[in-house]
Design a protein around this motif. Structure first.
Motif, PDB file in Angstrom:
ATOM      1  N   GLU A   1       0.823  -1.211   0.000  1.00 49.24           N
ATOM      2  CA  GLU A   1       0.000   0.000   0.000  1.00 49.24           C
ATOM      3  C   GLU A   1       0.860   1.265   0.000  1.00 49.24           C
ATOM      4  N   GLN A   2       2.018   1.206   0.648  1.00 52.66           N
ATOM      5  CA  GLN A   2       2.927   2.342   0.600  1.00 52.66           C
ATOM      6  C   GLN A   2       3.448   2.541  -0.816  1.00 52.66           C
ATOM      7  N   ALA A   3       3.765   1.427  -1.492  1.00 49.25           N
ATOM      8  CA  ALA A   3       4.236   1.513  -2.878  1.00 49.25           C
ATOM      9  C   ALA A   3       3.146   2.078  -3.785  1.00 49.25           C
ATOM     10  N   ARG A   4       1.898   1.684  -3.547  1.00 47.79           N
ATOM     11  CA  ARG A   4       0.790   2.210  -4.346  1.00 47.79           C
ATOM     12  C   ARG A   4       0.627   3.712  -4.108  1.00 47.79           C
ATOM     13  N   PHE A   5       0.689   4.100  -2.843  1.00 51.34           N
ATOM     14  CA  PHE A   5       0.593   5.517  -2.483  1.00 51.34           C
ATOM     15  C   PHE A   5       1.702   6.317  -3.159  1.00 51.34           C
ATOM     16  N   ASN A   6       2.930   5.797  -3.114  1.00 56.23           N
ATOM     17  CA  ASN A   6       4.058   6.500  -3.740  1.00 56.23           C
ATOM     18  C   ASN A   6       3.869   6.612  -5.248  1.00 56.23           C
TER      19      ASN A   6
END
Length: 236
Positions: free
Chosen positions: A16-21
């Motif tokens: 989810e952090q990668a998606r947000f980034n």
């Protein structure tokens, strides 16, 4: 001293952090201002449409091969387009919940999924039989039921399937395919990347009565769709 093992929650948080980034660092700065499109990118899980060997690359600003061989993918143009390109095309298409959409070049089915979540009905044409099956599986797993993936050649006559409110070409062409324009409804939009390397432009053609209005708001180079007309190499 034993190191703690990663848990499924840790993995989920990393994804989810990668998606947000991806959204905040790649897509939003690329003049992506439509909050509905940005929300959609959090709902449709891009990594689940990438081939298993490349899922770790799903959020990168790159083309992802859809063939076992990278060289084959490059030769045939069978790739997932970079996230910012797909998002910008979706924004420019201005898809409405009542729209009927044609996509040419299904690939993994990711753009078809985005379109399916935005429109009433989507027909997506793919020339590669293995990718047809791959896209169908991905869309089924994602619970998207209003997308028909059909094996076919998008450069052929599709008049029997029209009309469409939106037509998206998920690959580049040398020129706007004139045979697709009569398939647009009044106010309908065709979005394609048009031109030759090193200069291609995103091209939006909107039907206005008996005529068409064309804009070219941004530049990008993406792989070719197969079998569409190319300019003659001969000059007189």
């Amino acid at each position: 001293m034993n190191m703690p093992l990663n848990t499924s929650a840790d993995t989920t948080n990393l994804v989810e952090q990668a998606r947000f980034n991806m959204i905040e660092q790649q897509i939003r700065p690329w003049r992506l201002l439509d909050e509905d499109v940005l929300d959609l990118l959090t709902q449709v899980r891009r990594e689940e449409f990438a081939p298993a060997p490349y899922r770790s690359m799903a959020f990168m600003d790159i083309e992802i091969p859809l063939n076992a061989s990278v060289e084959e993918a490059e030769r045939t143009g069978q790739v997932m387009l970079p996230p910012r390109v797909e998002a910008r095309m979706l924004q420019d298409a201005k898809v409405m919940p009542t729209d009927r959409v044609l996509e040419i070049g299904t690939g993994s089915g990711y753009m078809a999924a985005l379109l399916g979540r935005s429109a009433a009905q989507v027909l997506s044409i793919e020339i590669n039989a293995e990718l047809v099956d791959f896209a169908k599986d991905n869309l089924r797993e994602a619970g998207i039921t209003n997308v028909e993936v059909r094996m076919g050649d998008g450069s052929r006559d599709l008049s029997a399937d029209g009309p469409f409110d939106v037509i998206i070409l998920s690959g580049s062409v040398a020129e706007v395919p004139q045979g697709l324009l009569p398939l647009l409804t009044e106010g309908g939009r065709l979005i394609a990347v048009v031109g030759q390397e090193p200069m291609m432009r995103a091209t939006i053609v909107t039907r206005k009565g008996s005529g068409f209005e064309t804009t070219q708001p941004w530049d990008i180079i993406i792989p070719r769709l197969v079998n569409f007309a190319e300019p003659s190499p001969f000059k007189f």
